[in-house]
Design a protein around this motif. Structure first.
Motif: not given
Length: 236
Positions: A169, A173, A209, A212, A216
């Motif tokens: 995962r 990403n 990004s 993200i 994450q």
């Protein structure tokens, strides 16, 4: 296809780009924490405020899963994990350095070996800490034989799938984000007239990004604390 440089220590080959970027991420974290923790005061301000905010944020993640008393034992581990993943995720967004199609600068977490190693470390450590706390026999019963013992194979398989899902995962990403940045940058080489559009898209995607990457890091730390709680807190 983008490649990286390698070096050998005896018969073992190492990815030089990933190794140096990993060490750089660790160095950045050390320097930031060292700088922010100098001359600390009772009433935090400035850089100390930021450091304490991050520490409290990470403590909040694991406290919800492990409880107030148990979470204190693993707060440093969780902070180190979150910090490393956060910096590793974001570092590849700062710039891109390629020499003759060999990448010299990229996010360590854009490599599946790194993310799967992190995930494997979390799973193995969770099991070892559970065995240490409850004893091997009680830990095994709580973790793999409850509910009913006949689902032992599924419980064992779950340890493997947890490692894969946790690691892949994160990798997926971050890797996808770097690929998109490369595709946007290629607009300039394909058509100089698209340079203004490429810059705009690059800025927008870098901002997205960064978000993200932070999400994450949070998700990885949260899931790690859940897996850990199943071994050292919850008695299944």
């Amino acid at each position: 296809m983008e490649s990286t440089w390698t070096f050998n220590l005896g018969p073992i080959a190492f990815d030089g780009t990933i190794t140096t970027m990993t060490l750089l991420a660790v160095l950045i974290i050390f320097l930031l924490v060292f700088w922010a923790s100098r001359k600390m005061t009772i009433v935090p301000k400035g850089k100390q405020n930021v450091l304490e905010f991050v520490v409290d944020f990470v403590n909040g993640i694991i406290k919800d899963q492990l409880g107030a008393s148990e979470s204190q034992r693993y707060s440093l581990f969780a902070f180190s994990l979150f910090s490393f993943i956060l910096i590793s995720n974001e570092i590849g967004l700062l710039t891109k350095i390629d020499v003759h199609d060999v990448a010299l600068w990229k996010s360590p977490t854009a490599n599946p070996i790194v993310t799967l190693t992190l995930a494997g470390t979390v799973i193995v450590l969770s099991n070892l800490l559970g065995a240490k706390k409850f004893g091997v026999i009680k830990y095994f019963k709580n973790s793999f034989l409850k509910p009913p013992a006949f689902i032992l194979p599924l419980n064992l398989l779950e340890e493997f799938t947890n490692t894969l899902s946790l690691g892949l995962r994160l990798y997926g990403n971050i890797f996808a984000g770097e690929i998109m940045l490369g595709l946007i940058a290629s607009l300039v080489s394909n058509s100089p007239a698209l340079y203004p559009l490429s810059i705009l898209l690059e800025v927008i995607w870098i901002g997205f990004s960064f978000f993200i990457g932070a999400v994450q890091a949070y998700v990885f730390t949260l899931l790690s604390s859940i897996y850990l709680s199943h071994k050292v807190v919850a008695e299944h």
